[in-house]
Design an enzyme around this catalytic site. Structure first.
Site, PDB file in Angstrom:
ATOM      1  N   ASP A 459       0.821  -1.207   0.000  1.00 50.26           N
ATOM      2  CA  ASP A 459       0.000   0.000   0.000  1.00 50.26           C
ATOM      3  C   ASP A 459       0.862   1.267   0.000  1.00 50.26           C
ATOM      4  OD1 ASP A 459      -1.580  -2.196   0.526  1.00 50.26           O
ATOM      5  OD2 ASP A 459      -2.986  -1.093   1.783  1.00 50.26           O
ATOM      6  N   GLU A 532      -5.089  -5.111  -6.817  1.00 50.81           N
ATOM      7  CA  GLU A 532      -5.920  -5.931  -5.931  1.00 50.81           C
ATOM      8  C   GLU A 532      -7.310  -5.367  -5.965  1.00 50.81           C
ATOM      9  OE1 GLU A 532      -3.246  -5.226  -2.338  1.00 50.81           O
ATOM     10  OE2 GLU A 532      -5.153  -4.485  -1.542  1.00 50.81           O
TER      11      GLU A 532
END
Ligand SMILES: *[C@@H]1O[C@H](CO)[C@@H](O)[C@H](O)[C@H]1NC(C)=O
Ligand SMILES: *[C@@H]1O[C@H](CO)[C@@H](O)[C@H](O)[C@H]1NC(C)=O
Ligand SMILES: *[C@@H]1O[C@H](CO)[C@@H](O)[C@H](O)[C@H]1NC(C)=O
Ligand SMILES: *[C@@H]1O[C@H](CO)[C@@H](O)[C@H](O)[C@H]1NC(C)=O
Ligand SMILES: *[C@@H]1O[C@H](CO)[C@@H](O)[C@H](O)[C@H]1NC(C)=O
Ligand SMILES: *[C@@H]1O[C@H](CO)[C@@H](O)[C@H](O)[C@H]1NC(C)=O
Ligand SMILES: *[C@@H]1O[C@H](CO)[C@@H](O)[C@H](O)[C@H]1NC(C)=O
Ligand SMILES: *[C@@H]1O[C@H](CO)[C@@H](O)[C@H](O)[C@H]1NC(C)=O
Ligand SMILES: *[C@@H]1O[C@H](CO)[C@@H](O)[C@H](O)[C@H]1NC(C)=O
Ligand SMILES: *[C@@H]1O[C@H](CO)[C@@H](O)[C@H](O)[C@H]1NC(C)=O
Length: 880
Positions: A459, A532
């Site tokens: 992230d 994702e």
């Protein structure tokens, strides 16, 4: 309990004969094969004393595997049973306090020490830190052996004896403070946080020179395969003596098929300390490795052997393949990968290992075969790098691997991380543990042709210090695949440049039109590379649900649609309930009338969701802003989960699986919900020429409303819009079925694809998008599907060798909607794993459809096929 040190071997009842040495030849490496395990709270005496031979461990847990986390070991030794643990919320009652103290792993083994022999203890990561003692002496402390991926080689020559005992004291893992293997919101956390010897601990014997892992650096020239390739075998050799040694370094390369073996050697003088040994050769006609959809998987074996004074001191070997992988940012800063120079649209899913990190290569093989059956070409590992066997299998099967570090815990404790309040910034010791981890993982992966990329962040991108450290590690290991700074577009270091990967959701339910909508550019829609993303589906079908849910859990599914559920994400997560998903099910298909009805509506919803996502990305491969890849969130789940998987924990493929499989066909024809047009998709490198697409639209009553046939030409690795259906779609009154048939120039059907559509698509409220979804302000009305007249479908089964053929015939004048097939054995248990050519199919009135099914190894003996549809009564046909 008291530690009893045996004064004489006989007192402890041990066998008199010395067991065979664990390793006895130079170059040999062996894993410690089993463990005695005990909590430090239940053992007295210091660890040094426990690491002497002859300690009575008869009351310790006996673990017959080389590696396991504490929970994995306790399951292995029979303290826990995973069937019980996974049932309902039983997992939540495991006592976590028992893991708040260190635990001890202990093993005794034999060696044959002699002058000139050297012994090493090799770790590949222990969660999260450990003290290691051998024969009463400390080999490593917990500051050195820190981090789940930090592999180290310790010289234990001075300590090695004929009879040895090792004791490893593992310390509790805290995901926010340790560089460990965490689960974020994927599933409940294991009570031990994955603490323990989760990868093998090995003993290695060498002569005066010890080698590091073998690296294989290949250089290919175009055209690939017809030009010679340069191969460099490299390894860091340590001269363990105090004077210079002349070694004979011998290289060996051969195709696994046996062709073109090359052997060569050279004399090298090594000063004491480390020297990088490099042996170079040329392979005249290298066989090129390809992802499965594009070609074969020829592999080569390489070996580098060091001989001193005529006897082997050490060797290092590896399997490798010839291929190139590169990546490039396009003008939108989206990453495109290239394999062997060909633009490679990534089609894959995110992998979760077992939540107790139990390693089951047979299970993994089944899962990777499913991945190929789906038509996927890639698996993403987010901080779950597993064991070397994963990469070996991926090489053999032709699947690409995107590995990398994980998000949301210590791995991303950067000053600019939003969650810094719960994380502690890296210390120099953390930096060192991460450096050891990077070196170890990159060395493990370096030779594998299946490596597509390593993501040094998920992230968040690593800070400048860490980026420099990671990049240096890759450089020193001759890494031959892209290194990407993160899986998101939050930021980047100038040392790497932008990631070109987006992480902008969704993770929860969105309607099928979402993926095709250009208003979703800045979110998850099918543009750029989605690292994702998914509509949050993955409902197991009924036979699986009954394996892990209690009666009341099953009732909750359809009677309490907003309730938090244990088998979703963790209780603190946005994804703990199915409220967003269920609102869609209720809104589009109507309130369920029973559990069976709910599960069937879920399968319809899941099928539609995955098909649309994969078709969206496939359709936009050549769009103005191309869809360069997607990683479906997720491929597998770590425990029996109600969402985020393509097949369930019991390996039953259901709606989501077959939607994904249809949407990922190599040659395909798809419907674009937003443009109301048909797309011709070709994911092959070698199929081209004339194609015909037959389009048929019928009402729920089976009345034909539109028929056409379109001629088109297909070209490799492209997708294009071929015809608009806007005008027939505009005339829809209620629900219709649309069937697209793609045929080749010999009229063979390449793809058959049926949609259920309403006149108006779901209305998305883009302005209210969040990181995990985009709300729907008006659902499409599919309730007409609940009023379909019953259809009568005949089923006949022909058992062949390996595959079984099931012929379906719709005898009725109405469509037979969403007909699913499953195989059971004589006892009524699911036969799994199985690969079906197609499933959850919809038949036109009077249409015949032939489906084939193969049972994969370990699947059992099928004797009944069970058939049921939305408007087709359940029938079971016994065929053996
Ligand atoms: C675990 O429990 C299940 C159900 O209670 C049982 O069928 C299974 O044999 C048990 N497993 C082991 C390894 O004992
Ligand atoms: C759930 O766990 C309890 C013990 O905590 C056990 O007695 C029970 O058998 C488990 N339930 C199932 C169905 O496995
Ligand atoms: C741990 O081992 C390292 C390497 O031998 C050493 O530098 C360090 O001082 C040791 N730390 C402790 C607390 O003993
Ligand atoms: C597991 O990690 C969490 C947070 O990272 C921590 O709160 C918890 O105490 C840990 N559990 C154990 C048994 O160490
Ligand atoms: C290595 O050195 C030995 C001893 O000098 C010699 O016999 C042998 O030919 C050399 N090998 C190579 C490959 O140079
Ligand atoms: C590598 O070479 C060593 C020594 O020549 C040999 O014992 C070993 O079997 C070889 N390994 C492989 C995988 O070829
Ligand atoms: C090789 O043999 C020579 C002569 O016997 C000896 O001096 C030397 O120490 C040996 N070297 C090694 C690395 O064993
Ligand atoms: C791409 O990234 C670069 C930074 O490397 C930036 O300068 C440029 O504006 C970006 N382009 C687009 C289209 O976002
Ligand atoms: C970078 O690493 C050095 C050496 O470990 C350290 O002194 C420095 O504080 C680090 N800087 C940052 C920003 O982390
Ligand atoms: C949905 O469609 C059905 C016809 O299939 C109709 O009876 C019903 O009124 C519609 N519902 C809404 C909310 O428009």
């Amino acid at each position: 309990m008291q530690v009893r040190v045996c004064l004489a071997v006989s007192l402890c009842g041990a066998a008199a004969a010395a067991p065979a040495a664990l390793v006895s030849a130079n170059g040999q490496v062996a894993a410690l094969p089993s463990w005695d395990l005990q909590s430090s709270a239940r053992v007295e005496g210091d660890v040094a004393a426990l690491s002497k031979t002859g300690v009575d461990t008869s009351s310790w847990h006996k673990v017959n595997t080389p590696f396991c986390t504490l929970m994995g070991c306790l399951i292995n030794s029979g303290v826990y049973n995973d069937t019980d643990l996974f049932f309902s919320d039983n997992l939540s009652r495991v006592d976590a306090k028992q893991f708040a103290v260190p635990w001890l792993y202990r093993h005794e083994f034999s060696l044959e020490p002699a002058p000139g022999k050297h012994f090493f203890l090799q770790t590949h990561g222990i969660s999260s830190r450990a003290d290691i003692y051998l024969n009463g002496k400390q080999v490593a402390n917990k500051s050195q052996q820190a981090g789940s991926y930090a592999g180290h080689r310790y010289d234990v020559t001075d300590v090695a004896a004929d009879s040895n005992a090792i004791t490893i004291r593992v310390y509790p893992t805290d995901y926010n403070y340790d560089l460990a293997i965490g689960w974020v919101d994927w599933n409940p956390w294991p009570a031990d946080n994955g603490t323990g010897v989760w990868r093998a601990v090995e003993i290695k014997q060498t002569g005066s020179v010890v080698l590091g892992p073998l690296r294989v650096a290949t250089e290919l020239s175009t055209p690939l395969g017809s030009q010679p390739a340069t191969v460099k075998l490299k390894s860091r050799a340590r001269n363990l003596e105090k004077t210079a040694i002349t070694i004979l370094a011998s290289g060996y390369v051969t195709a696994v098929s046996g062709s073109e073996p090359v052997a060569w050697s050279k004399n090298i003088t090594l000063q004491p300390g480390v020297t990088d040994v490099v042996l170079e050769t040329t392979i005249q006609k290298p066989e090129i490795w390809w992802p499965r959809q594009w070609g074969g998987q020829p592999l080569y074996d390489a070996n580098l052997t060091v001989t001193t004074n005529g006897s082997i001191s050490d060797y290092a070997s590896a399997r490798f393949g010839f291929r190139t992988v590169t990546s490039k940012l396009n003008s939108y800063n989206d990453t495109t990968f290239y394999v062997n120079g060909e633009p490679f649209q990534v089609v894959g899913g995110g992998y979760a290992p077992d939540m107790f990190l139990r390693w089951d290569p047979k299970r993994l093989e089944k899962e990777l075969k499913y991945t190929l059956d789906l038509g996927f070409n890639t698996i993403r590992l987010e901080g779950k790098n597993e064991h070397p066997g994963l990469y070996e299998l991926a090489d053999q099967l032709g699947l690409m691997i995107m590995a990398g570090w994980e998000c949301c815990d210590k791995w991303e404790a950067w000053s600019y991380n939003d969650n810094l309040d719960i994380l502690s910034l890296w210390t120099d010791a953390d930096h060192a543990a991460a450096n050891a981890s990077m070196h170890h993982e990159a060395a493990m992966m370096q030779t594998h042709p299946s490596m597509l990329a390593y993501l040094i962040g998920s992230d968040f991108w690593p800070d400048e210090n860490a980026t420099t450290m990671y990049l240096n590690a890759f450089k020193s290991l001759d890494w031959q695949a892209p290194v990407i700074c993160s899986a998101s577009k939050r930021g980047f270091s100038p040392q790497t440049g932008p990631s070109g990967l987006k992480m902008d959701g969704p993770y929860d339910w969105v309607p099928p039109s979402y993926w095709f909508d250009t208003q979703g550019y800045q979110y998850g829609a099918a543009f750029g590379f989605g690292s994702e993303l998914g509509a949050g589906v993955g409902t197991p079908d009924l036979s699986s649900l009954k394996k892990f849910l209690s009666k009341s859990d099953l009732e909750d599914l359809w009677k309490s649609p907003n309730k938090g559920l244990f088998h979703m994400s963790t209780a603190t997560s946005t994804f703990h309930d199915r409220a967003i998903y269920n609102k869609g099910v209720w809104g589009r298909l109507g309130a369920p009338s029973s559990l069976e009805d709910y599960v069937q509506k879920s399968q319809m919803t899941d099928y539609e969701a995955t098909r649309a996502q994969f078709e969206g990305f496939a359709s936009m491969w050549n769009a103005q802003r191309p869809a360069t890849g997607l990683i479906y969130w997720m491929l597998t789940s770590a425990f029996p989960s109600l969402h985020w998987n393509i097949w369930d924990y019991y390996l039953r493929p259901s709606g989501g699986y077959f939607g994904a499989k249809v949407g990922s066909r190599i040659e395909h024809v798809a419907y674009d919900y937003v443009r109301k047009s048909v797309t011709l998709i070709n994911r092959s490198l070698n199929k081209s020429g004339k194609r015909t697409v037959e389009i048929s639209i019928i009402t729920t009553a089976g009345k034909g409303v539109y028929n056409s046939s379109v001629e088109a030409t297909t070209a490799p690795n492209t997708s294009k819009n071929i015809v608009s259906l806007a005008s027939p779609i505009a005339k829809i009154k209620d629900v219709v079925f649309v069937r697209l048939l793609l045929k080749d120039d010999k009229s063979a059907v390449l793809s058959r694809n049926v949609y259920w559509l309403t006149k108006d698509i779901d209305v998305l409220d883009w302005a209210k998008s969040d990181w995990y979804w985009t709300p729907v302000s008006k659902y499409s009305n599919f309730t007409g599907l609940n009023k379909l007249a019953a259809a009568n479908v005949s089923v006949s089964v022909t058992k062949g060798s390996g595959t079984t053929v099931v012929e379906l015939e719709n005898k009725s004048a109405v469509p037979a909607f969403f007909v699913s097939l499953s195989l059971t054995d004589a006892k009524g248990e699911d036969v799994l794993p199985v690969t079906w050519s197609d499933n959850y199919v919809t038949l036109w009135p009077k249409e015949k459809l032939s489906l084939t099914v193969s049972v994969l190894e370990g699947g059992g003996v099928p004797s009944v096929v069970d058939v049921v549809g939305k408007n087709v009564a359940r029938t079971s046909v016994r065929f053996e």
